[in-house]
Write a protein that holds these residues in place. Structure first.
Motif, PDB file in Angstrom:
ATOM      1  N   UNK A   1       0.826  -1.203   0.000  1.00  0.00           N
ATOM      2  CA  UNK A   1       0.000   0.000   0.000  1.00  0.00           C
ATOM      3  C   UNK A   1       0.859   1.251   0.000  1.00  0.00           C
ATOM      4  N   UNK A   2       1.915   1.261  -0.830  1.00  0.00           N
ATOM      5  CA  UNK A   2       2.826   2.417  -0.852  1.00  0.00           C
ATOM      6  C   UNK A   2       2.099   3.691  -1.286  1.00  0.00           C
ATOM      7  N   UNK A   3       0.997   3.504  -2.073  1.00  0.00           N
ATOM      8  CA  UNK A   3       0.277   4.643  -2.643  1.00  0.00           C
ATOM      9  C   UNK A   3      -0.092   5.701  -1.618  1.00  0.00           C
ATOM     10  N   UNK A   4      -0.446   5.258  -0.406  1.00  0.00           N
ATOM     11  CA  UNK A   4      -0.929   6.216   0.589  1.00  0.00           C
ATOM     12  C   UNK A   4       0.164   7.155   1.120  1.00  0.00           C
ATOM     13  N   UNK A   5       1.432   6.812   0.898  1.00  0.00           N
ATOM     14  CA  UNK A   5       2.461   7.698   1.481  1.00  0.00           C
ATOM     15  C   UNK A   5       3.678   7.942   0.582  1.00  0.00           C
ATOM     16  N   UNK A   6       3.660   7.447  -0.649  1.00  0.00           N
ATOM     17  CA  UNK A   6       4.850   7.521  -1.501  1.00  0.00           C
ATOM     18  C   UNK A   6       5.249   8.969  -1.837  1.00  0.00           C
ATOM     19  N   UNK A   7       4.290   9.876  -1.752  1.00  0.00           N
ATOM     20  CA  UNK A   7       4.585  11.289  -2.054  1.00  0.00           C
ATOM     21  C   UNK A   7       5.155  12.024  -0.849  1.00  0.00           C
ATOM     22  N   UNK A   8       5.067  11.394   0.317  1.00  0.00           N
ATOM     23  CA  UNK A   8       5.512  12.070   1.540  1.00  0.00           C
ATOM     24  C   UNK A   8       7.007  11.901   1.777  1.00  0.00           C
ATOM     25  N   UNK A   9       7.616  12.812   2.530  1.00  0.00           N
ATOM     26  CA  UNK A   9       9.026  12.637   2.892  1.00  0.00           C
ATOM     27  C   UNK A   9       9.135  11.548   3.963  1.00  0.00           C
TER      28      UNK A   9
END
Ligand SMILES: Nc1ncnc2c1ncn2[C@@H]1O[C@H](COP(=O)(O)OP(=O)(O)OP(=O)(O)O)[C@@H](O)[C@H]1O
Ligand SMILES: [Mg+2]
Length: 338
Positions: free
Chosen positions: A144-152
């Motif tokens: 479920x990387x989608x939920x946080x891949x944009x975060x640092x």
């Protein structure tokens, strides 16, 4: 052969001086050191696709060994070959073959989005576009990387960070995966998720897995072989299921009594030298060593002393065996050494 370790030794030299300024000054004039042998003449080989737990009590030398295998730390003596490469001599060559996750520390860049860290790793490892795309798709699905891949990385929870770290370590399809305490601090569902994934990588891709963990479930679920290290030395190297056969000598009988019997525990403990505990007024548990009694004998003895309404035999548990390893209570028999 995936990993070949021969006579691997690490001696740390620590400055030793008396406390206070006087001691510090004396140390400057005439430095004194004590030596600590963290890893002591360790040898083992690991075949392609094996999953091996490297376990032992705190300070046993697990992380030090992993650091030498990954080329982070040089050995005082001995030899390491990982996929035919000396990890310290050829760090870049070695890096292409291995993935590393240290539960205590991240390999992601703190202040850039996770996705950017992944792209940097793609460039560093020269991962072909198709491989990168497939891996990102797979890891996004599983973790479920989608939920946080944009975060640092700085903004991730521990569970998210560990998932991102494991994904990062696998982007370049390494042949060998080192995991040092990969589930530390994670909640139970994330732990389970990590275990399933590591198992899958090991089985489907044939990735060799070397794991250290204090979580007994990790070891039982992931690893087919267990190497036990204590005070820098290997004390056991054996298939996980064998560990149980070799060391799980304690069995138990839990008996539900028809009538409470206050004298029963004393009789069983003194006459039969069983380790008996009272669960409640009607239930007792008698632990015994399988070399001393059979379960039938114990049940028979209890039946002679009192009326029993129900009985359960408690089988030895691999977790109890591994717990003993961690408490340094495991008594190792000579014939069990490989
Ligand atoms: N950089 C260092 N300098 C000096 N001593 C060290 C260093 N790193 C580790 N040690 C010592 O070497 C021994 C082995 O440490 P290591 O970290 O390998 O243990 P471990 O088996 O990983 O333990 P844990 O279960 O606590 O992670 C310990 O006594 C430790 O204090
Ligand atoms: Mg450690």
């Amino acid at each position: 052969m995936s990993i070949e370790v021969t006579g691997l030794t690490k001696v740390f030299r620590l400055p030793s001086h008396a406390p206070g300024l006087k001691g510090a000054l004396k140390h400057i004039v005439k430095p004194q050191y004590t030596e600590k042998t963290a890893v002591d003449n360790v040898s083992f080989t690991i075949q392609d696709g094996e999953s091996v737990a490297y376990i032992g009590p705190n300070g046993a030398g697990k992380s030090t060994t992993i650091k030498m295998l990954t080329g982070i730390l040089y050995a005082s003596s001995g030899k390491v070959l990982v996929e035919e490469i000396d990890p310290f001599e050829d760090r870049m060559g070695n890096a292409r073959n291995i993935g590393v996750v240290f539960g205590q520390r991240t390999q992601l860049w703190w202040d850039i989005p996770v996705e950017e860290s992944f792209r940097l790793l793609k460039d560093i490892y020269e991962i072909p576009d198709a491989v990168y795309r497939d891996n990102i798709a797979l890891f996004t699905e599983i973790f479920g990387l989608g939920e946080f891949i944009q975060r640092t990385a700085r903004r991730l929870s521990l569970g998210q960070r560990m998932r991102a770290d494991l994904a990062a370590s696998l982007l370049h399809d390494p042949k060998v995966l080192y995991l040092d305490e990969p589930t530390i601090g994670l909640d139970i569902t994330v732990k389970e998720n990590m275990r399933q994934f590591i198992r899958r990588i090991n089985k489907e891709r044939g990735t060799t897995v070397i794991l250290t963990s204090h979580d007994l479930q990790d070891i039982e679920d992931i690893c087919e072989r267990v190497i036990v290290i204590d005070e820098g030395k290997i004390v056991t190297d054996v298939a996980t299921h064998k560990l149980q056969e070799m060391y799980a000598h304690d069995r138990g009988v839990r008996a539900v009594l028809k009538h409470p019997d206050p004298q029963l525990i004393r009789k069983l403990s003194e006459d039969l030298r069983l380790h008996v505990t009272e669960n409640d007024a009607h239930t007792i548990t008698a632990m015994f060593n399988i070399n001393d009694y059979t379960a039938y004998e114990v049940i028979h003895k209890i039946g002679q002393l009192t009326d029993i309404s129900d009985i359960t035999v408690i089988e030895p548990d691999i977790k109890q065996v591994i717990e003993k390893v961690y408490r340094s209570e495991l008594v190792v028999k000579e014939e069990s050494l490989l």
